[in-house]
Design an enzyme around this catalytic site. Structure first.
Site, PDB file in Angstrom:
ATOM      1  N   GLU A   7     -15.251 -11.461  63.468  1.00 23.84           N
ATOM      2  CA  GLU A   7     -14.219 -11.568  64.689  1.00 23.84           C
ATOM      3  C   GLU A   7     -15.091 -12.306  65.752  1.00 23.84           C
ATOM      4  O   GLU A   7     -15.113 -11.821  66.865  1.00 23.84           O
ATOM      5  CB  GLU A   7     -13.546 -10.505  65.240  1.00 23.84           C
ATOM      6  CG  GLU A   7     -12.787  -9.958  64.073  1.00 23.84           C
ATOM      7  CD  GLU A   7     -12.038  -8.599  64.210  1.00 23.84           C
ATOM      8  OE1 GLU A   7     -12.170  -7.938  65.481  1.00 23.84           O
ATOM      9  OE2 GLU A   7     -11.627  -7.890  63.409  1.00 23.84           O
ATOM     10  N   GLU A  33      -8.525  -7.598  54.571  1.00 25.69           N
ATOM     11  CA  GLU A  33      -7.861  -6.462  55.052  1.00 25.69           C
ATOM     12  C   GLU A  33      -6.499  -6.766  55.298  1.00 25.69           C
ATOM     13  O   GLU A  33      -5.653  -6.363  56.317  1.00 25.69           O
ATOM     14  CB  GLU A  33      -8.291  -6.494  56.687  1.00 25.69           C
ATOM     15  CG  GLU A  33      -9.769  -6.472  56.930  1.00 25.69           C
ATOM     16  CD  GLU A  33     -10.485  -6.187  58.456  1.00 25.69           C
ATOM     17  OE1 GLU A  33      -9.409  -5.862  59.060  1.00 25.69           O
ATOM     18  OE2 GLU A  33     -11.640  -6.405  58.496  1.00 25.69           O
TER      19      GLU A  33
HETATM   20  O1  G3I Z   1     -13.952   9.141  64.785  1.00 23.84           O
HETATM   21  C1  G3I Z   1     -13.047   9.473  66.149  1.00 23.84           C
HETATM   22  C2  G3I Z   1     -12.749  10.820  66.080  1.00 23.84           C
HETATM   23  O2  G3I Z   1     -13.955  11.723  66.329  1.00 23.84           O
HETATM   24  C3  G3I Z   1     -11.812  11.096  67.414  1.00 23.84           C
HETATM   25  O3  G3I Z   1     -11.313  12.212  67.428  1.00 23.84           O
HETATM   26  C4  G3I Z   1     -10.490  10.210  67.175  1.00 23.84           C
HETATM   27  C5  G3I Z   1      -9.663  10.396  68.328  1.00 23.84           C
HETATM   28  O4  G3I Z   1      -9.223   9.054  68.822  1.00 23.84           O
HETATM   29  O5  G3I Z   1     -11.010   8.800  66.928  1.00 23.84           O
HETATM   30  C6  G3I Z   1     -11.615   8.636  65.992  1.00 23.84           C
HETATM   31  O6  G3I Z   1     -12.382   7.082  66.140  1.00 23.84           O
HETATM   32  C7  G3I Z   1     -11.216   6.560  65.593  1.00 23.84           C
HETATM   33  C8  G3I Z   1     -11.828   5.603  64.364  1.00 23.84           C
HETATM   34  O7  G3I Z   1     -10.918   4.634  63.937  1.00 23.84           O
HETATM   35  C9  G3I Z   1     -11.806   6.550  63.116  1.00 23.84           C
HETATM   36  O8  G3I Z   1     -10.546   6.986  62.893  1.00 23.84           O
HETATM   37  C10 G3I Z   1     -11.249   5.403  66.694  1.00 23.84           C
HETATM   38  O9  G3I Z   1     -10.609   5.708  67.968  1.00 23.84           O
HETATM   39  C11 G3I Z   1     -10.162   4.132  66.341  1.00 23.84           C
HETATM   40  O10 G3I Z   1     -10.462   3.152  67.153  1.00 23.84           O
HETATM   41  C12 G3I Z   1     -10.615   3.690  65.157  1.00 23.84           C
HETATM   42  O11 G3I Z   1     -10.053   2.449  64.843  1.00 23.84           O
HETATM   43  C13 G3I Z   1     -10.413   1.575  63.681  1.00 23.84           C
HETATM   44  C14 G3I Z   1     -10.546   0.313  64.342  1.00 23.84           C
HETATM   45  O12 G3I Z   1     -10.893  -0.622  63.270  1.00 23.84           O
HETATM   46  C15 G3I Z   1     -11.517   0.276  65.459  1.00 23.84           C
HETATM   47  O13 G3I Z   1     -12.077  -0.884  66.039  1.00 23.84           O
HETATM   48  C16 G3I Z   1      -9.539   1.661  62.604  1.00 23.84           C
HETATM   49  O14 G3I Z   1      -9.674   2.950  61.827  1.00 23.84           O
HETATM   50  C17 G3I Z   1     -10.135   0.497  61.520  1.00 23.84           C
HETATM   51  O15 G3I Z   1      -8.993   0.461  60.648  1.00 23.84           O
HETATM   52  C18 G3I Z   1     -10.081  -0.766  62.133  1.00 23.84           C
HETATM   53  O16 G3I Z   1     -10.518  -1.655  61.657  1.00 23.84           O
HETATM   54  C19 G3I Z   1     -10.514  -3.125  61.847  1.00 23.84           C
HETATM   55  C20 G3I Z   1     -11.796  -3.821  61.002  1.00 23.84           C
HETATM   56  O17 G3I Z   1     -12.798  -3.017  61.218  1.00 23.84           O
HETATM   57  C21 G3I Z   1     -12.063  -5.320  61.725  1.00 23.84           C
HETATM   58  N1  G3I Z   1     -10.516  -5.993  61.639  1.00 23.84           N
HETATM   59  C22 G3I Z   1      -9.542  -5.128  62.330  1.00 23.84           C
HETATM   60  C23 G3I Z   1      -9.418  -4.147  61.671  1.00 23.84           C
HETATM   61  C24 G3I Z   1      -7.982  -3.487  62.230  1.00 23.84           C
HETATM   62  O18 G3I Z   1      -8.115  -3.018  63.754  1.00 23.84           O
END
Ligand code: G3I
Length: 382
Positions: A161, A266
């Protein structure tokens, strides 16, 4: 002659029927259910994004279903810099090592995700003010992480990205500290640290004409510098009833013309309202009940539209199976999807091929049918 069924016999029959149903359900998690990866084994790999929980290999329905359905996996979060490289000189490899073991055990290839991404950067790296220190972070990160998994993973999303919607370079710490060439440098470092691993550029909306043009220019720059890039990922976060098939096809052709492997990295087709396209995690919308209309289940009309969208997509991928090497879904089941929490928290979304109970949805069967239909069409004379 009418046979009277005694209560004991009828209880026995009921037990048998129940056992058969339970058995059927069990089979639907693995055994008798068609396998996506087997169905498309002569076309392209079929992957899923996996989280930490899913690779624990517990005796669960998911544990049986994942290796049956998928032959390649992308870690949803555990290889991202904030998790794997939390401090300047501290790396946490344990979860990623576990994924490597899991892949070995189940014959699932691993696509590393992702070395360089502006999102989910470790907080220490965001605070670096000095350009030389930032360069050292950038170099150490790629050398250490790509080096550790060299020969153990199949491929890397090296840069994720880096582009805006208009095809220009996204404003990020990488751009401001290192300049536009950071993308080429990332590929150069990754190629040196992991010489036998395929290296990809990955983005969302890069099937859209303006962003695609920027993406092509970026790839040509890497190639002109004599640096290796093996493929490009079109993420594929699309919306039900609005999948841009024409743009996707044009993009497959244009990216392949650069000599690259093309992947859908994805894939999900979401069903809930939102007022913008793409997958920029910094974009959010305010919570509102009208934005969460399917809490009690997905209406059949939407379910069927989604199934048709998936079928059309896979038919297109099959048409270009000589150019497409992998199709990865961004998750296994609807309950796991990131789209339940973005761009509005706490919604009930339904973007994947398996439902919250891990049962195949109509879209799953349409994807399998698309493969049969492809064979039938080949057999027809005209
Ligand atoms: O690990 C913490 C946890 O400790 C905490 O309690 C919780 C509370 O919100 O958050 C947890 O982290 C989250 C993490 O996912 C694991 O579940 C983050 O807040 C959350 O923002 C994060 O989201 C991920 C996102 O990327 C972040 O940028 C999504 O799971 C993941 O599917 C998403 O994947 C991205 C690809 O890498 C790139 N392309 C877009 C795609 C979708 O956004």
């Amino acid at each position: 002659m009418i046979h009277k069924i005694t209560p004991v016999i009828s209880a026995g029959i009921a037990c048998l029927l129940l056992a058969a149903c339970a058995g059927g359900k069990k089979n639907s998690a693995s055994g008798s259910l068609p396998s996506l990866s087997k169905t498309f084994e002569n076309d392209f790999s079929i992957g899923a994004a996996l989280n930490e929980e899913q690779i624990k290999d517990k005796k669960s329905k998911a544990a049986a279903l994942i290796p049956h359905q998928f032959n390649v996996a992308t870690p949803e979060n555990i290889m991202k810099a904030e998790n794997i490289h939390p401090q300047w000189d501290t790396y946490d490899f344990a979860p990623a090592d576990k994924l490597i073991e899991y892949g070995k055990k189940h014959n699932i290839k691993i696509n590393g995700h992702t070395l360089i991404w502006h999102s989910q950067m470790p907080p220490f790296a965001r605070r670096i003010q000095n350009i030389d220190s930032f360069k050292t972070f950038f170099t150490n990160h790629i050398n250490t992480v790509a080096g550790r998994y060299s020969g153990k993973i199949f491929s890397w999303d090296v840069v994720n990205e880096a582009l805006n919607e208009d095809g220009t370079m996204r404003k990020s710490p990488f751009l401001s500290m290192l300049g536009e060439d950071f993308v080429t440098e990332a590929f150069r470092l990754a190629a040196a640290a992991s010489p036998n691993t395929e290296l990809y550029y990955n983005d969302y909306n890069n099937e859209q004409p303006a962003k695609r043009a920027g993406c092509i220019a970026l790839i040509k720059k890497i190639q002109a510098a004599g640096v290796r890039i093996d493929g490009v990922g079109i993420q594929g976060h699309w919306h039900v009833g609005r999948v841009p098939l024409k743009d996707i096809e044009e993009s497959i052709l244009q990216y392949a013309a650069l000599g690259l492997k093309v992947m859908i990295t994805e894939l999900d087709i979401e069903v809930l309202p939102r007022n913008f396209q793409g997958a920029d995690v910094s974009q959010r919308m305010k919570e509102d009940a009208s934005l969460n209309p399917y809490v009690n289940g997905l209406p059949d009309s939407v379910q069927q539209q989604q199934a048709r969208d998936y079928e059309a997509l896979f038919s297109l991928f099959l048409k270009h199976r000589d150019k497409i090497t992998r199709v990865t879904l961004w998750g296994v089941d609807d309950g796991q999807s990131w789209l339940n929490g973005w761009p509005v928290r706490g919604r009930t979304n339904y973007p994947l091929l398996f439902d919250r109970q891990l049962n195949p949805k109509p879209a799953f069967y349409k994807v399998i049918e698309a493969r049969k239909e492809f064979d039938n069409n080949k057999k027809r004379p005209f």
